[in-house]
Design a protein around this motif. Structure first.
Motif, mmCIF file in Angstrom:
data_model
loop_
_atom_site.group_PDB
_atom_site.id
_atom_site.type_symbol
_atom_site.label_atom_id
_atom_site.label_comp_id
_atom_site.label_asym_id
_atom_site.label_seq_id
_atom_site.Cartn_x
_atom_site.Cartn_y
_atom_site.Cartn_z
ATOM 1 N N GLU A 47 29.794 41.353 46.252
ATOM 2 C CA GLU A 47 30.304 41.584 44.968
ATOM 3 C C GLU A 47 29.816 42.511 44.108
ATOM 4 O OE1 GLU A 47 31.213 37.854 43.266
ATOM 5 O OE2 GLU A 47 32.186 37.063 44.832
ATOM 6 N N LYS A 48 30.723 43.640 43.634
ATOM 7 C CA LYS A 48 30.189 44.620 43.072
ATOM 8 C C LYS A 48 30.478 44.538 41.259
ATOM 9 C CE LYS A 48 30.312 47.107 47.450
ATOM 10 N NZ LYS A 48 31.256 48.183 48.170
ATOM 11 N N ILE A 49 31.055 43.852 40.967
ATOM 12 C CA ILE A 49 31.596 43.625 39.798
ATOM 13 C C ILE A 49 31.676 42.113 39.163
ATOM 14 C CG2 ILE A 49 33.483 43.901 38.140
ATOM 15 C CD1 ILE A 49 34.816 45.913 39.619
ATOM 16 N N HIS A 50 31.044 41.906 38.265
ATOM 17 C CA HIS A 50 30.779 40.549 37.634
ATOM 18 C C HIS A 50 32.151 39.848 37.516
ATOM 19 C CE1 HIS A 50 30.359 37.760 34.077
ATOM 20 N NE2 HIS A 50 29.629 37.204 35.177
ATOM 21 N N ASN A 51 32.303 38.845 38.015
ATOM 22 C CA ASN A 51 33.658 38.148 38.124
ATOM 23 C C ASN A 51 33.342 36.740 37.660
ATOM 24 O OD1 ASN A 51 34.099 36.689 40.623
ATOM 25 N ND2 ASN A 51 33.046 38.567 41.242
ATOM 26 N N GLU A 52 34.272 35.959 37.045
ATOM 27 C CA GLU A 52 34.160 34.443 36.765
ATOM 28 C C GLU A 52 35.604 33.845 37.324
ATOM 29 O OE1 GLU A 52 31.783 32.986 35.671
ATOM 30 O OE2 GLU A 52 30.527 34.314 35.217
ATOM 31 N N ILE A 53 35.576 32.778 37.691
ATOM 32 C CA ILE A 53 36.487 31.945 38.436
ATOM 33 C C ILE A 53 36.841 30.772 37.538
ATOM 34 C CG2 ILE A 53 37.450 31.021 40.604
ATOM 35 C CD1 ILE A 53 35.558 32.623 42.141
ATOM 36 N N PHE B 236 37.065 51.792 40.252
ATOM 37 C CA PHE B 236 36.206 52.610 39.376
ATOM 38 C C PHE B 236 35.574 51.670 38.241
ATOM 39 C CE2 PHE B 236 39.578 55.870 40.358
ATOM 40 C CZ PHE B 236 38.756 56.848 41.141
ATOM 41 N N LEU B 237 35.958 50.395 37.857
ATOM 42 C CA LEU B 237 35.182 49.411 37.226
ATOM 43 C C LEU B 237 33.952 49.130 38.025
ATOM 44 C CD1 LEU B 237 38.334 47.455 36.119
ATOM 45 C CD2 LEU B 237 37.130 49.118 34.672
ATOM 46 N N GLN B 238 33.791 49.381 38.899
ATOM 47 C CA GLN B 238 32.409 49.113 39.630
ATOM 48 C C GLN B 238 31.121 49.905 38.845
ATOM 49 O OE1 GLN B 238 32.097 49.420 44.039
ATOM 50 N NE2 GLN B 238 34.258 48.288 44.219
ATOM 51 N N GLU B 239 31.703 51.050 38.028
ATOM 52 C CA GLU B 239 30.750 51.889 37.543
ATOM 53 C C GLU B 239 30.726 51.493 36.041
ATOM 54 O OE1 GLU B 239 31.741 55.646 38.961
ATOM 55 O OE2 GLU B 239 30.403 55.510 40.891
ATOM 56 N N HIS B 240 31.463 50.789 35.731
ATOM 57 C CA HIS B 240 31.344 50.412 34.138
ATOM 58 C C HIS B 240 30.292 49.288 33.895
ATOM 59 C CE1 HIS B 240 32.563 48.881 30.127
ATOM 60 N NE2 HIS B 240 33.266 50.028 29.951
ATOM 61 N N LYS B 241 29.422 49.572 33.049
ATOM 62 C CA LYS B 241 28.307 48.761 33.003
ATOM 63 C C LYS B 241 28.672 47.339 32.282
ATOM 64 C CE LYS B 241 25.147 52.636 32.574
ATOM 65 N NZ LYS B 241 23.984 53.272 32.088
ATOM 66 N N ASN B 242 29.896 47.097 31.589
ATOM 67 C CA ASN B 242 30.063 45.816 30.892
ATOM 68 C C ASN B 242 31.420 45.596 31.150
ATOM 69 O OD1 ASN B 242 29.679 43.821 29.077
ATOM 70 N ND2 ASN B 242 29.754 44.857 27.240
ATOM 71 N N THR B 243 31.758 45.071 32.440
ATOM 72 C CA THR B 243 33.015 44.636 32.930
ATOM 73 C C THR B 243 32.982 43.209 33.458
ATOM 74 O OG1 THR B 243 33.947 46.904 33.394
ATOM 75 C CG2 THR B 243 34.674 44.940 34.499
ATOM 76 N N THR B 244 33.970 42.360 33.167
ATOM 77 C CA THR B 244 34.163 41.191 33.730
ATOM 78 C C THR B 244 35.435 40.918 34.106
ATOM 79 O OG1 THR B 244 32.283 39.986 32.406
ATOM 80 C CG2 THR B 244 33.885 38.788 33.718
ATOM 81 N N ILE B 245 35.609 40.588 35.330
ATOM 82 C CA ILE B 245 37.094 40.110 36.123
ATOM 83 C C ILE B 245 37.296 38.933 35.763
ATOM 84 C CG2 ILE B 245 38.445 40.186 37.822
ATOM 85 C CD1 ILE B 245 37.167 42.870 38.703
ATOM 86 N N ILE B 246 38.190 38.396 35.284
ATOM 87 C CA ILE B 246 38.478 36.963 34.999
ATOM 88 C C ILE B 246 39.414 36.495 36.030
ATOM 89 C CG2 ILE B 246 39.324 35.067 33.306
ATOM 90 C CD1 ILE B 246 36.577 36.438 32.609
ATOM 91 N N LEU B 247 39.221 35.534 36.837
ATOM 92 C CA LEU B 247 40.321 35.174 37.909
ATOM 93 C C LEU B 247 40.537 33.512 37.629
ATOM 94 C CD1 LEU B 247 38.093 36.714 40.851
ATOM 95 C CD2 LEU B 247 40.018 37.721 39.600
ATOM 96 N N ASP B 248 41.814 33.155 38.238
ATOM 97 C CA ASP B 248 41.973 31.826 38.620
ATOM 98 C C ASP B 248 41.733 31.667 39.907
ATOM 99 O OD1 ASP B 248 44.308 32.918 40.028
ATOM 100 O OD2 ASP B 248 45.976 31.909 38.708
#
Length: 638
Positions: free
Chosen positions: A19-25, A248-260
């Motif tokens: 995983e290359k982007i912070h995400n929460e489930i 491209f968001l992998q290169e953003h320093k403050n991104t979180t992907i919110i998932l169900d």
């Protein structure tokens, strides 16, 4: 594997092997949306204390709706003011008038702006009416206005199945700014139900660019549902590529992907956690792992070897189980025990290893169908089997389904009826005919038109159930109120919806309830109908008859249960498949033009037949018997 129901803003996220982007489930989108809304509210309040404007980039579509609902709720309770908020929307269709029902201008005012105290001058939405020759300058001005406010403090995003963010379709450049673009065919197909047909969906849009989004100080991307699972995996775990603009968001320093949980289902740590870290090998995870390995290697379960397990990250599982031989037999037996030709239970049989109870031999069965055809599409063979095996079967159609009937179909029936019994001016059929002949795109059907459309679907349902041999008094039409808006977008689930659902359950006192557990339908009706059933069951569970009630979930026309989730598999004979197909074809208004087809343009009978056949082929490849078709179910424990 669901994460704790809270998340923190992050700075630089430490990338992992996959995983290359912070995400929460989260277990569901409602819980996640409230937390997202509270993060936005906290930012707004912080900016108020600093005496600064809060600059928000906002998204449209179904994903952020519950976020906006919570923000409106916070405002109405007096907890939040938007007086210092400046908003910039991501995109708008082109050409598109602000008064059009499907414009994002209308969407934002309907769901947010009309209900809060934001200064109208602080609302910025791309203009879909700007002449094409003036569009380049307009886009430059939109970018300059964002810069004037110091850039975006926060950007809320959804994600399309093409991987687009905003309307930055595949091929978008990372340096792109606000511009006019051509929409991908998949994007237009996904929007076709909102526009009552692909031909009505605009081919272009105005969108913020990738560069504009990447300059936001904080980015939250929302993704809900099974349909987003593949593109979510590509975004989080894949390479950065313009083919998946969200990557491209992998290169953003403050991104979180919110998932169900459904949108996260294809992530490696969810689908195959043994490839990520050591696992606690509970029985369900063993079942999931072995069936996955069998499919991955295209080998029957009983032919898997120690080497197969060791080569695929499952040495720990063998350490627990001792040998592949013993493990294979255990999983094979579990698979075999899901198969039954007796969905209502086999009388006078040992039911120790059967999916259903033997007693009572004759069960009261209540089949819930969200739309007037989901019953025969999704479980028509099992429906027929339950009737043939002597059970007291009832079916409850939860919504009228009127929105899925074309104007042409309603006009045809109205003209036939009016020809047989010509009425006075203003009578129902004349009123319907006059309205449909003068109807413009975007007009909401008048009540009389919705009545005719609903009756068309009701009579088709009765045709199908009579074909199965079910008496009319066993067929119930609930017409849940949440559905009756005359629009694609429905009202939230209400108390009356739950009460009507509970009433039919209490009236029948079923030993079995069948319900649509398919949450991937394009317009969300299945989810609301399922929530109504769950809430009704919860309200009734103290009743004594509920102690003998089991709830079985079927999947609809868009997806099937993963084999590791199936707890009852009902084989169908060629004759039963044929009868199921004929029952589906009774729904003639849905045959030649499927209004809400999602990404699959085939008619429902074809989809259903292929899906059931593919399930049978899967069981065969796992090493079980080769059946013509299989319908699958998962039990819901309340």
């Amino acid at each position: 594997m669901i994460q704790e129901i809270e998340y923190k803003q992050v700075g630089q996220f430490e990338k992992t092997k996959f995983e290359k982007i912070h995400n929460e489930i989260f277990p569901d989108s409602s819980t996640a949306s409230k937390l997202v809304a509270h993060e936005i509210a906290t930012l707004i309040k912080q900016k108020q204390e600093e005496g600064k404007p809060c600059v928000l980039g906002l998204a449209t579509g179904s994903s952020p709706i519950k976020v906006y609902e919570e923000l409106v709720s916070l405002h109405r309770s007096g907890e939040l003011s938007f007086s210092n908020v400046v908003t910039f929307n991501l995109d708008e269709y082109y050409p598109m008038d602000t008064g059009h029902q499907q414009s994002y201008y209308h969407f934002m005012h309907q769901h947010l702006f009309d209900h809060i105290d934001i200064n109208p001058e602080n609302i910025n939405i791309p203009d879909g009416t700007v002449p094409l020759e003036e569009m380049d300058q307009y886009c430059i001005d939109y970018e300059m206005k964002i810069k004037k406010y110091g850039g975006l403090d926060f950007q809320l995003l959804g994600i399309g199945r093409t991987g687009h963010i905003g309307f930055n379709e595949p091929g978008s450049h990372p340096n792109s700014g606000t511009r006019i673009i051509t929409l991908d065919h998949i994007t237009r197909t996904d929007a076709s139900s909102d526009f009552n047909g692909l031909e009505n969906v605009p081919k272009k849009a105005v969108t913020m660019g990738i560069s504009t989004i990447m300059k936001s100080r904080r980015v939250l991307l929302l993704a809900w549902g099974h349909k987003k699972a593949t593109v979510v995996k590509q975004t989080i775990e894949g390479e950065i590529t313009s083919n998946i603009p969200a990557s491209f968001l992998q290169e953003h320093k403050n991104t979180t992907i919110i998932l169900d949980s459904e949108a996260a289902s294809e992530l490696t740590r969810i689908k195959t956690p043994w490839l990520v870290d050591q696992c606690i090998w509970k029985e369900q995870l063993k079942f999931k792992a072995v069936t996955w390995l069998s499919q991955e290697l295209n080998k029957p379960v009983l032919k898997l070897t120690d080497k197969d397990y060791n080569d695929n990250g499952m040495s720990g599982l063998l350490a627990v189980e001792g040998s592949s031989y013993d493990l294979n037999i255990k999983i094979f037996n579990k698979l075999q025990h899901t198969i039954t030709g007796w969905p209502g239970g086999k009388p006078n049989a040992d039911d120790t290893n059967r999916p259903e109870r033997a007693l009572p031999a004759k069960k009261r069965v209540l089949i819930f169908s969200p739309h007037p055809d989901d019953d025969v599409i999704s479980m028509g063979g099992t429906f027929l089997r339950l009737i043939d095996q002597g059970h007291d079967v009832h079916v409850a159609y939860q919504t009228s389904g009127n929105i899925a009937v074309t104007d042409d179909e309603a006009l045809k029936f109205s003209e036939v009826a009016n020809s047989v019994h010509p009425g006075k001016e203003g009578d129902t059929f004349k009123k319907v005919i006059a309205f449909l002949k003068s109807k413009n795109q975007g007009d909401i059907d008048i009540p009389e038109v919705r009545l005719i459309k609903g009756l068309i679907r009701r009579m088709e349902s009765l045709g199908a159930t009579r074909y199965f041999g079910l008496d009319d008094d066993k067929v119930h039409f609930l017409d849940l109120p949440f559905y009756e808006t005359g629009r694609i977008r429905k009202n939230p689930l209400g108390e009356k919806d739950v009460a009507l659902t509970a009433d039919i359950i209490e009236k029948i006192k079923p030993h079995q309830i069948y319900a649509a557990g398919d949450l991937a339908d394009p317009h969300g009706t299945h989810k609301v109908c399922l929530d109504a059933i769950f809430e009704a069951v919860n309200n009734l569970k103290s009743k004594s008859f509920m102690n003998d009630c089991w709830v079985w979930l079927y999947r609809g026309a868009w997806q099937e249960w993963d084999v590791s989730e199936i707890e009852m598999a009902v084989p169908l004979s060629p004759h039963e498949v044929s009868k199921k197909t004929n029952a589906i074809l009774y729904h003639q208004s849905q045959k030649d033009r499927v209004m809400f087809q999602g990404e699959d343009s085939r008619e429902f009978w074809l989809r259903a037949r292929e899906r059931n056949r593919n399930t049978a082929i899967l069981y065969d490849k796992l090493g079980l018997a080769d059946y013509e078709a299989i319908e699958a179910f998962k039990r819901y424990i309340f």
